[in-house]
Design a protein around this motif. Structure first.
Motif, PDB file in Angstrom:
ATOM      1  N   UNK A  26       4.755  -8.065 -13.917  1.00  0.00           N
ATOM      2  CA  UNK A  26       4.765  -6.744 -13.289  1.00  0.00           C
ATOM      3  C   UNK A  26       4.752  -6.980 -11.785  1.00  0.00           C
ATOM      4  N   UNK A  27       5.687  -6.384 -11.108  1.00  0.00           N
ATOM      5  CA  UNK A  27       5.784  -6.597  -9.665  1.00  0.00           C
ATOM      6  C   UNK A  27       4.656  -5.865  -8.934  1.00  0.00           C
ATOM      7  N   UNK A  28       4.165  -6.539  -7.895  1.00  0.00           N
ATOM      8  CA  UNK A  28       3.194  -5.962  -6.978  1.00  0.00           C
ATOM      9  C   UNK A  28       3.837  -6.000  -5.601  1.00  0.00           C
ATOM     10  N   UNK A  29       3.953  -4.826  -5.009  1.00  0.00           N
ATOM     11  CA  UNK A  29       4.512  -4.765  -3.655  1.00  0.00           C
ATOM     12  C   UNK A  29       3.386  -5.029  -2.661  1.00  0.00           C
ATOM     13  N   UNK A  30       3.509  -6.116  -1.935  1.00  0.00           N
ATOM     14  CA  UNK A  30       2.499  -6.464  -0.945  1.00  0.00           C
ATOM     15  C   UNK A  30       2.756  -5.734   0.363  1.00  0.00           C
ATOM     16  N   UNK A  31       4.022  -5.621   0.738  1.00  0.00           N
ATOM     17  CA  UNK A  31       4.491  -4.858   1.894  1.00  0.00           C
ATOM     18  C   UNK A  31       5.993  -4.711   1.731  1.00  0.00           C
ATOM     19  N   UNK A  32       6.634  -3.967   2.588  1.00  0.00           N
ATOM     20  CA  UNK A  32       8.076  -3.713   2.471  1.00  0.00           C
ATOM     21  C   UNK A  32       8.828  -5.039   2.385  1.00  0.00           C
ATOM     22  N   UNK A  33       9.592  -5.204   1.305  1.00  0.00           N
ATOM     23  CA  UNK A  33      10.395  -6.407   1.115  1.00  0.00           C
ATOM     24  C   UNK A  33       9.654  -7.591   0.538  1.00  0.00           C
ATOM     25  N   UNK A  34       8.374  -7.454   0.199  1.00  0.00           N
ATOM     26  CA  UNK A  34       7.592  -8.576  -0.330  1.00  0.00           C
ATOM     27  C   UNK A  34       6.915  -8.186  -1.632  1.00  0.00           C
ATOM     28  N   UNK A  35       7.355  -8.837  -2.721  1.00  0.00           N
ATOM     29  CA  UNK A  35       6.802  -8.599  -4.052  1.00  0.00           C
ATOM     30  C   UNK A  35       6.304  -9.918  -4.634  1.00  0.00           C
ATOM     31  N   UNK A  36       5.250  -9.846  -5.403  1.00  0.00           N
ATOM     32  CA  UNK A  36       4.736 -10.967  -6.182  1.00  0.00           C
ATOM     33  C   UNK A  36       4.510 -10.482  -7.609  1.00  0.00           C
ATOM     34  N   UNK A  37       4.338 -11.438  -8.520  1.00  0.00           N
ATOM     35  CA  UNK A  37       4.011 -11.131  -9.916  1.00  0.00           C
ATOM     36  C   UNK A  37       2.776 -11.943 -10.311  1.00  0.00           C
ATOM     37  N   UNK A  38       1.579 -11.467  -9.951  1.00  0.00           N
ATOM     38  CA  UNK A  38       0.364 -12.200 -10.324  1.00  0.00           C
ATOM     39  C   UNK A  38       0.203 -12.265 -11.838  1.00  0.00           C
TER      40      UNK A  38
END
Length: 169
Positions: free
Chosen positions: A45-57
């Motif tokens: 599941x994507x987590x948007x950290x800020x505009x243009x930056x996603x992680x999948x913890x």
């Protein structure tokens, strides 16, 4: 994962990695639901950290008070994330993701290290974007959350035997 216009292809998690994630999910999810604290979900599941930056913890928790940050396609940050360290690129989880999650304001970050059999709990001091180490826990201890008072896990059980098949058959 998606970062600044580029897709990062990460290695596929191993079976032992999945067993640790599944165990942590069960323990965290049970605690959160029993206390009606919010929502727990697992990757992908994507987590948007800020505009243009996603992680999948590997695991994410969002407090009930922040549920407006949960969207169908991604979450806007999280309140707690857990990552099971990958042996192919330990710096990514220990340094890069820790820095990014701190910059994104995620209050608590758990780094589960199967190689060292430790769990490190990081917390963000009020008004800061750099994590402080709350504790490094080994097999003889219980890792404790600051964000979720009363939530702790046995490190020994986390890394313990999880073989679902009976050897007596």
């Amino acid at each position: 994962e998606y970062s600044q216009g580029f897709v990062q292809v990460l290695s596929m998690p191993s079976y032992p990695h999945h067993l640790v994630v599944a165990w942590l999910y069960q323990v965290l999810s049970t605690f959160v639901h029993q206390h009606r604290l919010g929502q727990v979900i697992f990757a992908p599941l994507r987590v948007r950290l800020w505009a243009g930056k996603y992680r999948e913890p590997d695991l994410l928790f969002m407090a009930r008070a922040n549920r407006q940050r949960i969207h169908d396609l991604y979450w806007e940050g999280a309140d707690l994330v857990m990552e099971v360290m990958s042996p192919d690129d330990p710096e990514r989880d220990a340094e890069t993701k820790r820095r990014e999650y701190g910059e994104a304001g995620i209050a608590e970050y758990w780094l589960i290290n199967p190689m060292a059999e430790t769990i490190t709990v990081f917390t963000l001091p009020k008004g800061r974007k750099v994590y402080a180490v709350h504790g490094v826990y080994d097999r003889s201890q219980r890792a404790e959350s600051v964000l979720l008072p009363g939530f702790s896990v046995s490190v020994d059980e986390c890394f313990g035997e999880k073989e679902p098949f009976d050897d007596d058959e």
